[in-house]
Design an enzyme around this catalytic site. Structure first.
Site, mmCIF file in Angstrom:
data_model
loop_
_atom_site.group_PDB
_atom_site.id
_atom_site.type_symbol
_atom_site.label_atom_id
_atom_site.label_comp_id
_atom_site.label_asym_id
_atom_site.label_seq_id
_atom_site.Cartn_x
_atom_site.Cartn_y
_atom_site.Cartn_z
ATOM 1 N N LYS A 298 -32.882 37.140 -1.008
ATOM 2 C CA LYS A 298 -32.829 36.211 -2.146
ATOM 3 C C LYS A 298 -34.228 35.761 -2.547
ATOM 4 O O LYS A 298 -34.546 35.665 -3.739
ATOM 5 C CB LYS A 298 -31.967 34.998 -1.768
ATOM 6 C CG LYS A 298 -31.698 34.017 -2.886
ATOM 7 C CD LYS A 298 -30.720 32.946 -2.429
ATOM 8 C CE LYS A 298 -30.334 32.005 -3.564
ATOM 9 N NZ LYS A 298 -29.329 30.990 -3.144
ATOM 10 N N PHE B 112 -32.176 27.231 -2.345
ATOM 11 C CA PHE B 112 -31.391 26.972 -1.129
ATOM 12 C C PHE B 112 -30.368 28.096 -0.953
ATOM 13 O O PHE B 112 -29.898 28.675 -1.929
ATOM 14 C CB PHE B 112 -30.687 25.619 -1.218
ATOM 15 C CG PHE B 112 -31.572 24.456 -0.857
ATOM 16 C CD1 PHE B 112 -31.379 23.771 0.331
ATOM 17 C CD2 PHE B 112 -32.601 24.067 -1.691
ATOM 18 C CE1 PHE B 112 -32.204 22.709 0.676
ATOM 19 C CE2 PHE B 112 -33.430 23.005 -1.356
ATOM 20 C CZ PHE B 112 -33.229 22.326 -0.161
ATOM 21 N N ASP C 249 -20.886 30.131 -9.101
ATOM 22 C CA ASP C 249 -21.287 31.486 -9.505
ATOM 23 C C ASP C 249 -20.372 32.029 -10.598
ATOM 24 O O ASP C 249 -20.768 32.922 -11.359
ATOM 25 C CB ASP C 249 -21.242 32.430 -8.298
ATOM 26 C CG ASP C 249 -22.286 32.062 -7.250
ATOM 27 O OD1 ASP C 249 -23.395 31.639 -7.649
ATOM 28 O OD2 ASP C 249 -21.993 32.184 -6.051
ATOM 29 N N ASN D 50 -16.807 22.876 -5.522
ATOM 30 C CA ASN D 50 -17.078 23.155 -4.117
ATOM 31 C C ASN D 50 -17.253 21.833 -3.381
ATOM 32 O O ASN D 50 -17.106 20.757 -3.967
ATOM 33 C CB ASN D 50 -18.321 24.054 -3.976
ATOM 34 C CG ASN D 50 -19.527 23.455 -4.661
ATOM 35 O OD1 ASN D 50 -20.016 22.398 -4.274
ATOM 36 N ND2 ASN D 50 -20.031 24.141 -5.691
ATOM 37 N N LYS E 73 -2.505 21.591 -20.547
ATOM 38 C CA LYS E 73 -2.283 21.832 -19.128
ATOM 39 C C LYS E 73 -1.507 23.135 -18.929
ATOM 40 O O LYS E 73 -0.489 23.389 -19.598
ATOM 41 C CB LYS E 73 -1.493 20.659 -18.529
ATOM 42 C CG LYS E 73 -1.199 20.838 -17.047
ATOM 43 C CD LYS E 73 -0.351 19.687 -16.515
ATOM 44 C CE LYS E 73 0.031 19.937 -15.054
ATOM 45 N NZ LYS E 73 0.893 18.864 -14.521
ATOM 46 N N LYS F 288 -35.211 36.757 -6.360
ATOM 47 C CA LYS F 288 -35.321 35.652 -7.321
ATOM 48 C C LYS F 288 -36.766 35.336 -7.688
ATOM 49 O O LYS F 288 -37.010 34.500 -8.565
ATOM 50 C CB LYS F 288 -34.662 34.385 -6.754
ATOM 51 C CG LYS F 288 -33.237 34.558 -6.261
ATOM 52 C CD LYS F 288 -32.260 34.884 -7.358
ATOM 53 C CE LYS F 288 -30.833 34.903 -6.810
ATOM 54 N NZ LYS F 288 -29.839 35.281 -7.822
#
Length: 401
Positions: free
Chosen positions: A337, A323, A278, A209, A288, A341
């Site tokens: 969340k 976060f 995730d 990301n 490859k 959590k």
């Protein structure tokens, strides 16, 4: 960060005295009041006028300077000093300070100073490694001095080895750690995660990301400056990690899970700022993956939820902060969340808000706790980190049922 602080910079008679001029200039740029005290031998290497031009203050060399007829100047200077740094420090001055000898302006002033004291020995390698010098440095440590290890390399005398004065930028970091902020996190152990993870598809490609690690590094740095013992578990970041923290490098989400869970029970405060994948490829190809006609589907499997594990296995008195980066329904998703959590705080931001995206030097956060929401304005990431630490410290003081 040194606004309102008075730094006593002691300069002694070594060739590295020229570096002290760069150090004085750097401290002035951080808005410190820099008082330079030189030994007579130091004045043979670099003129006091140089420091006066850089600091805008009179450089002191002579204990009996008649320019201060109405006060005992070394005591007056000691009283207004917040931190002492001797750089460079010769073997002779190290010995004098270790044994309380006070026969010049520098040593008499330092003997009267309270507060943090730092010393950067700089000398010939054999002089530095001499057992007498090492005993003197150990004595200084015993009396509360921070002895900054010299760098290694080729010295002015031609010897190669330890004895070089560290670069001014490094010395500034030592000063900031000692004096920039109140040490309200002293004695606390802080665990921070930062950066992205990389999930390999084959030896060439991976899924990742846009995280750069800036927010996590800001949290680690500000916690360090406030006196905490900091561990930073970091993915492959574009950001340089802050100094004086333990850095645990990882690559994959599984690496991060193992690194964090192995250290979580020892932490008082945990900040999960990393952007952890995730999902990870269900199958890794040792070769490859070659291009073929048509589309390619990559099956993915769920990674382990680190924040959920931390919430489920928390120890009493621990504060855990996650976060949440959203593109819609910020408050609803983030509060859900927080509850799911089983953590104490969620720092939420919206990727679509200007100044809050990946790779920026700023952030726009909402701090979500059981007590309510606190909207922060556009702040630098270090300013935002300070606000997060303030709230986490308050939660720590409140305790948890």
């Amino acid at each position: 960060m040194l606004q309102g602080k008075t730094i006593l910079l002691g300069v002694t008679g070594g060739i590295a005295a020229y570096k002290a001029a760069y150090l004085a200039s750097a401290l002035v740029k951080l808005h410190a009041a820099v008082e330079v005290v030189m030994t007579e031998h130091a004045a043979k290497f670099i003129a006091p006028l140089t420091f006066e031009q850089l600091t805008g203050r009179r450089t002191m060399v002579d204990t009996f300077d008649r320019n201060f007829p109405h006060q005992v100047e070394h005591i007056a200077l000691a009283d207004r000093t917040d931190l002492v740094l001797i750089a460079p420090a010769t073997a002779n001055v190290c010995a004098k300070l270790a044994h309380g000898l006070a026969d010049d302006m520098l040593t008499t002033t330092v003997l009267a100073c309270g507060g943090p004291k730092l010393i950067a020995p700089a000398m010939n390698t054999h002089m530095y490694e001499n057992p007498v010098t090492q005993d003197n440095l150990e004595t200084l440590r015993r009396y509360g001095w921070e002895v900054i290890a010299p760098a290694s390399g080729r010295l002015a005398c031609g010897a190669v080895g330890p004895g070089k004065m560290p670069e001014p930028e490094q010395l500034v970091q030592h000063i900031l750690r000692a004096a920039a902020l109140p040490h309200d996190l002293a004695g606390k152990r802080v665990l921070v995660t930062a950066g992205p993870t990389q999930e390999p598809l084959d030896p060439v490609r991976y899924l990742t990301n846009h995280s750069t690690g800036k927010m996590g590094c800001a949290l680690a740095r500000m916690a360090m400056l406030r006196g905490a013992e900091v561990t930073l578990v970091a993915g492959p970041m574009a950001q340089e990690p802050p100094p004086f923290v333990e850095v645990v490098p990882i690559v994959t989400a599984q690496d991060m899970f193992e690194a964090v869970t192995a250290r979580s029970q020892g932490a008082d405060l945990i900040f999960k700022a990393a952007a952890v994948a995730d999902y990870t490829p269900a199958d890794y190809s040792g070769d490859k993956v070659k291009k073929k006609d048509g589309d390619l589907a990559i099956p993915l499997k769920r990674t382990q939820d680190i924040l959920q594990y931390l919430g489920d296995h928390r120890r009493p008195g621990q504060v855990i902060c996650g976060f949440s980066m959203e593109t819609r329904d910020l408050l609803e998703n983030s509060r859900a969340k927080l509850t799911k959590k089983n953590v104490d705080m969620i720092c939420a931001n919206n990727l679509k808000v200007e100044g809050a995206g990946f790779g920026t030097d700023t952030n726009v956060l909402t701090l979500i706790t059981a007590a309510g929401n606190e909207d922060l304005p556009l702040l630098s990431k270090e300013e935002a980190a300070s606000r997060i630490l303030d709230r986490a410290l308050a939660l720590l003081a409140e305790g948890r049922p």
